[in-house]
Design an enzyme around this catalytic site. Structure first.
Site, PDB file in Angstrom:
ATOM      1  N   PHE A 193      -0.326  -9.866 -10.126  1.00  0.00           N
ATOM      2  CA  PHE A 193       0.302  -8.563  -9.885  1.00  0.00           C
ATOM      3  C   PHE A 193      -0.659  -7.701  -9.077  1.00  0.00           C
ATOM      4  CE2 PHE A 193       3.501  -8.291 -13.669  1.00  0.00           C
ATOM      5  CZ  PHE A 193       4.033  -9.506 -13.278  1.00  0.00           C
ATOM      6  N   GLU A 194      -0.192  -7.195  -7.963  1.00  0.00           N
ATOM      7  CA  GLU A 194      -1.013  -6.360  -7.085  1.00  0.00           C
ATOM      8  C   GLU A 194      -0.279  -5.055  -6.790  1.00  0.00           C
ATOM      9  OE1 GLU A 194      -2.291  -8.577  -3.651  1.00  0.00           O
ATOM     10  OE2 GLU A 194      -2.694 -10.392  -4.816  1.00  0.00           O
ATOM     11  N   GLY A 195      -0.856  -4.259  -5.913  1.00  0.00           N
ATOM     12  CA  GLY A 195      -0.200  -3.029  -5.479  1.00  0.00           C
ATOM     13  C   GLY A 195       0.104  -2.088  -6.627  1.00  0.00           C
TER      14      GLY A 195
END
Length: 603
Positions: free
Chosen positions: A389-391
């Site tokens: 999971f990024e951003g």
């Protein structure tokens, strides 16, 4: 600068008013015979004992006297305040003094029961004394003294802070340091400790290699989560309402040999992890799963992505022929997965990536996530799941300040979903995570939006997920790339581009660290067999690529404590699991440089 001038004029008015108020008179230069310095550890010779700091540490240079001083660095949303609450007498006169260096450094007292006071200097290139006085209110028994800088103006130092006046009633001094510290039961992953009771103590703090890891009320503790066959140093302090004692003598213990560093794992002792572009090609080109060399122990299929940000409905779409002309058929792809597994490799579905934002805002989205991820795993016969999971996938709601007890729905629901998947597939289910440094190590300085708001709510947002899943987590490989400078446990900023960054970032995971500078809220260390280092495979793959020589230097320092640079690690971890890279495709594009470095090192 307008804000600074205004603050100074208000301070001047307050000072003038306080001098004009009847009953508020200056102390004589010689303190009364009954007066004493009631501040605790004002010279910071015992570290930050007695002080609570939002962002501070002790340094050996510069100092005003003794061997230590406080150094704290304000940020955009934090003035780096250090404070302590002191027992005082009602209706008594006190003088608060201290020596400071830096720009816009403040010294003050609050909760006086009369007029709270503060004094400051705009510029102190060398040690400068600050002093102010106040009288306590008729019922005041506690006063908080503090020092701080100003937002974003650089580090300041403080030393020899005193509060001179009548000693308070009741307990006015911290207890004595505990004696008789010894080890009891030692296993491959834990050390038991016991010590003698201290008169006047209401509790005790346990330190491992200088880091506070536990607080207890009794005279024994067990420190767990340790690496097998590793030496540790332990100390204990006694605590009461006046503060914390000096540390006890150090007791060392070496954990026993464990079959797998203190935990069980389906991976080899040292593993090479790589992401395979399975749903797209980009400039690296498409690599068929069957063509991935045997050196790769964990292959993360990139990526499963949601139908919408909050749906929780994850889909894995393989690369189309129009983009990947050499893509294999579904049957060939599934056959390649089985062949890898037969050779002892693990093939996982990786969820998220740069473009796959996932926010499980509701329990319905959580349940959809579990069901859809299960379908992907079952369809392809995969070994487990990687969370990438990024951003803006993870962030903390305002007021969610305890990583051990999160309340933010996207955090709570993700934890619940991963625990459900782990329970469904059992002990052989491989669970890995690939957060960015901003979401993990940056939590040493900042956590969520902060106590006063204004910080990025994503700061440290992975910490509650990692902590809740630490008993289920197979591997954490933080992305040590595409990162800004991050403060390490030496309270210095470290930047990408060399071994130093990887050493400092990995040491934080294996040592543990106070979250948002709170020594009473420590993120415990992970086992070394749970940790791999994330690096770009080539200069094309991402910012922060380092040469093979720097990779080797990183591994030497962390596993052998040789070939280290300026950063001093807090241990040696021969059981460190290995390396992760973005990506298999980019490594093939670069003639397998990353793979060759791993093979040469771990052989």
């Amino acid at each position: 600068m307008e804000r600074t001038r205004r603050r100074r004029s208000v301070l001047a008015v307050l000072t003038a008013v306080s001098l004009a108020v009847p009953g508020i008179t200056a102390l004589s230069s010689a303190a009364r015979a009954a007066d004493a310095d009631v501040a605790v550890n004002g010279g910071f010779e015992s570290g930050l004992t007695g002080w609570t700091c939002t962002a501070g540490t002790t340094v050996n240079s510069p100092v005003h006297s003794g061997t230590s001083a406080l150094q704290a660095t304000p940020a955009g949303g934090d003035n780096a305040r250090c404070s302590q609450t002191v027992t005082v007498q009602p209706g008594a006169q006190y003088t608060l003094s201290g020596y400071v260096r830096g720009s816009y450094v403040y010294l003050g007292a609050s909760g006086t029961g009369t007029t709270d006071v503060s004094t400051w200097t705009q510029s102190a290139p060398d040690w400068q004394k600050l002093s102010t006085t106040f009288r306590t209110g008729a019922t005041t028994t506690k006063v908080t003294i503090h020092t701080h800088g100003w937002y974003g103006t650089g580090a300041y130092q403080a030393d020899d802070i005193t509060l001179v006046g009548p000693g308070g009633s009741g307990t006015t001094q911290p207890p004595a340091a505990p004696a008789g510290l010894k080890t009891t039961t030692v296993t491959s992953s834990s050390v038991g400790l016991s010590w003698s009771a201290v008169t006047g103590a209401t509790g005790y703090a346990v330190y491992r290699d200088g880091i506070k890891v536990q607080t207890v009320t009794g005279t024994s503790a067990t420190v767990s989560g340790l690496a097998a066959s590793t030496a540790y140093g332990f100390q204990v302090t006694a605590v009461n309402e006046a503060g914390e004692s000096a540390k006890s003598a150090i007791v060392t213990a070496t954990t026993g040999a464990g079959g797998d560093g203190g935990g069980s794992s389906p991976l080899p002792a040292h593993a090479l992890v790589g992401y395979l572009h399975a749903s797209f090609a980009n400039g690296a080109g498409y690599t068929r799963l069957a063509d991935v060399p045997d050196s790769w122990d964990v292959i993360d299929l990139a990526f499963g992505e949601p139908t919408s940000v909050t749906s929780g409905d994850i889909r894995f779409n393989r690369c189309p022929v129009t983009e990947c002309p050499n893509v294999e058929s579904d049957a060939e792809f599934k056959a390649a997965i089985k062949a890898k597994q037969a050779a002892g490799k693990k093939v996982l579905i990786s969820i998220g990536g740069q473009n796959g934002q996932v926010q499980l805002t509701t329990t319905a989205a959580r349940d959809t996530f579990v069901a859809s991820v299960s379908r992907i795993i079952d369809t392809y016969g995969l070994d487990g799941l990687d969370i990438d999971f990024e951003g803006h996938s993870l962030s903390l709601n305002a007021g969610d300040t305890d990583f051990k007890n999160p309340t933010t729905p996207v955090i709570v629901n993700l934890i619940s979903a991963l625990k459900t998947l782990k329970a469904k597939y059992g002990a052989t289910f491989v669970l890995t995570m690939a957060p960015e440094t901003f979401f993990v190590q940056n939590g040493y300085q900042y956590y969520g939006s902060g106590k006063w708001g204004g910080q990025d709510p994503r700061c440290g947002a992975y910490l509650p997920v990692i902590h809740a899943l630490r008993d289920d987590l197979t591997l954490l490989h933080v992305q040590d790339y595409n990162s800004g400078p991050i403060m390490g446990l030496d309270n210095q900023y470290h930047s990408m581009g060399g071994a130093d960054f990887h050493i400092a970032m990995t040491d934080m995971l294996l040592t543990g660290f106070p979250v948002a500078g709170d020594q009473n809220n420590v993120f415990p260390p992970l086992r070394p067999d749970q940790v791999a280092i994330g690096m770009p495979a080539s200069t094309n793959a991402g910012n922060g690529h380092v040469s093979p020589a720097e990779v080797t230097k990183t591994l030497d320092c962390l596993t052998k404590k040789t070939n280290c640079g300026p950063y001093a690690t807090h241990g040696t971890w021969p059981a460190l699991r290995g390396l992760m890279t973005w990506s298999v495709n980019w490594d093939r594009f670069a003639n397998w440089e990353f793979q060759k470095t791993f093979d040469a090192y771990f052989g």
